[in-house]
Enzyme design. Structure first.
Site, short mmCIF file in Angstrom:
data_model
loop_
_atom_site.label_atom_id
_atom_site.label_comp_id
_atom_site.label_asym_id
_atom_site.label_seq_id
_atom_site.Cartn_x
_atom_site.Cartn_y
_atom_site.Cartn_z
N ASN A 60 49.40 30.25 41.73
CA ASN A 60 49.00 31.51 41.11
C ASN A 60 47.85 32.03 41.96
OD1 ASN A 60 48.20 33.65 39.58
ND2 ASN A 60 47.38 32.45 37.88
N PRO A 61 48.20 32.72 43.05
CA PRO A 61 47.17 33.11 44.03
C PRO A 61 46.43 34.36 43.57
CG PRO A 61 49.27 33.99 44.69
CD PRO A 61 49.51 33.24 43.40
N PHE A 83 38.63 30.84 36.93
CA PHE A 83 39.63 31.75 36.37
C PHE A 83 40.21 31.16 35.08
CE2 PHE A 83 44.12 33.10 36.17
CZ PHE A 83 44.00 34.46 36.29
N1 GLN Z 1 47.05 37.80 36.07
C1 GLN Z 1 45.67 37.91 36.38
C2 GLN Z 1 45.03 39.05 35.62
O1 GLN Z 1 45.42 39.28 34.54
C3 GLN Z 1 45.43 37.99 37.85
C4 GLN Z 1 45.69 36.66 38.39
C5 GLN Z 1 45.67 36.51 39.82
O2 GLN Z 1 45.27 37.34 40.64
N2 GLN Z 1 46.17 35.40 40.16
O3 GLN Z 1 44.10 39.67 36.04
#
Ligand code: GLN
Length: 280
Positions: free
Chosen positions: A185-186, A83
């Site tokens: 940040n799950p 990620f």
């Molecule tokens: N914020 C993320 C996005 O933009 C998602 C992150 C998450 O699920 N931790 O897609």
């Protein structure tokens, strides 16, 4: 450069000019500001730039093309399988650092560490912290390990990396009741929600999707956090734009936390929920 930016704009890229500039700077191996004084791009660089532009127009994330993601004071290595850390998560780290202030050797756990952005930033900015980074995705944890090793080599306090599931009732059992801060940040995107192509096609699914309301993994996370935290220990969890009420309700409903609060990001959108372990 104008042509390049137009091309990316037509492909639906959100910040076409900046992305085009960053890709050219990457190819040339110079900071973006140096492009101002550039009068000529050597042929081989021009070819590489054109190739990267094609890929960006195909909505490959900018950070996968440069291989780097800036986050607070660090630059993390990123690419397929991990990620890409987002700037809005920097505020969660800011909040966490304020909770650690004055604690010489706080015990910290980052659940769902991915690139290690949160865990490694905390170790970098609070060198006394004893940080464990937990990641369940076998592909992603390789990146966590890689970045942790790079930061250790750069002189930061080592962060322990553990391949494990944040919802596992036995996770880090040796730290039960001993942790000062749990931060996460799950995966929280509700199943079926629309996300940009960069995210849908390139961020690992395990880092994104959180079930029908997006909070499936968070439910397990809360049980783990309640078990690990000492009385008075702090919890900080990032969430989606639409979860600014739902997550605080869930944390209050758990029963083991006090002082539940929600915090906006710099764009003013609800972004993370915090609480303290009851009994402190
Ligand atoms: N914020 C993320 C996005 O933009 C998602 C992150 C998450 O699920 N931790 O897609």
């Amino acid at each position: 450069m104008t042509d390049a930016a137009r091309r990316l704009a037509e492909a639906g890229v959100e910040s076409p000019r900046v992305d085009a500039e960053l890709l050219l700077a990457h190819v040339l191996g110079v900071p973006r500001t140096r492009l101002l004084t550039l009068d000529r791009v050597p042929g081989d660089a021009a070819t590489r730039f054109a190739d990267l532009l094609d890929q960006r127009a195909g909505r490959v994330p900018l950070q996968h093309l440069t291989g780097r993601a800036p986050f607070r004071h660090l630059e993390l290595a990123v690419g397929p399988g991990v990620f890409v850390p987002r700037p809005e998560t920097e505020l969660l780290v800011e909040w966490a650092l304020a909770r650690l202030a004055g604690l010489p050797e706080p015990v910290v756990v980052d659940l769902g560490a991915g690139s290690g952005a949160i865990a490694l930033s905390l170790a970098h900015e609070h060198p006394g912290a004893r940080v464990t980074a937990v990641e369940r995705d076998p592909g992603a944890v390789e990146w966590t390990r890689h970045n942790a090793a790079a930061r250790r080599q750069a002189g930061d306090t080592p962060v322990e990396v553990l391949a494990g599931d944040m919802t596992d009732p036995r996770l880090l059992a040796g730290l039960d009741g001993a942790v000062d801060l749990v931060v996460s940040n799950p995966p929280y995107v509700p199943d079926g929600a629309r996300v940009p192509r960069e995210v849908a096609d390139h961020d690992p699914p395990l880092a994104l999707w959180g079930g029908p309301d997006g909070l499936d993994v968070v439910r397990g996370l809360l049980r783990t956090a309640a078990r690990l935290l000492r009385p008075g220990g702090h919890l900080g969890v990032e969430h989606a734009d639409q979860q600014g009420s739902a997550l605080p309700v869930l944390v209050r409903g758990h029963g083991g936390f006090t002082g539940v609060a929600d915090h906006p990001d710099l764009a003013g959108r609800p972004r993370f929920t915090t609480a303290r372990r009851a009994g402190g």
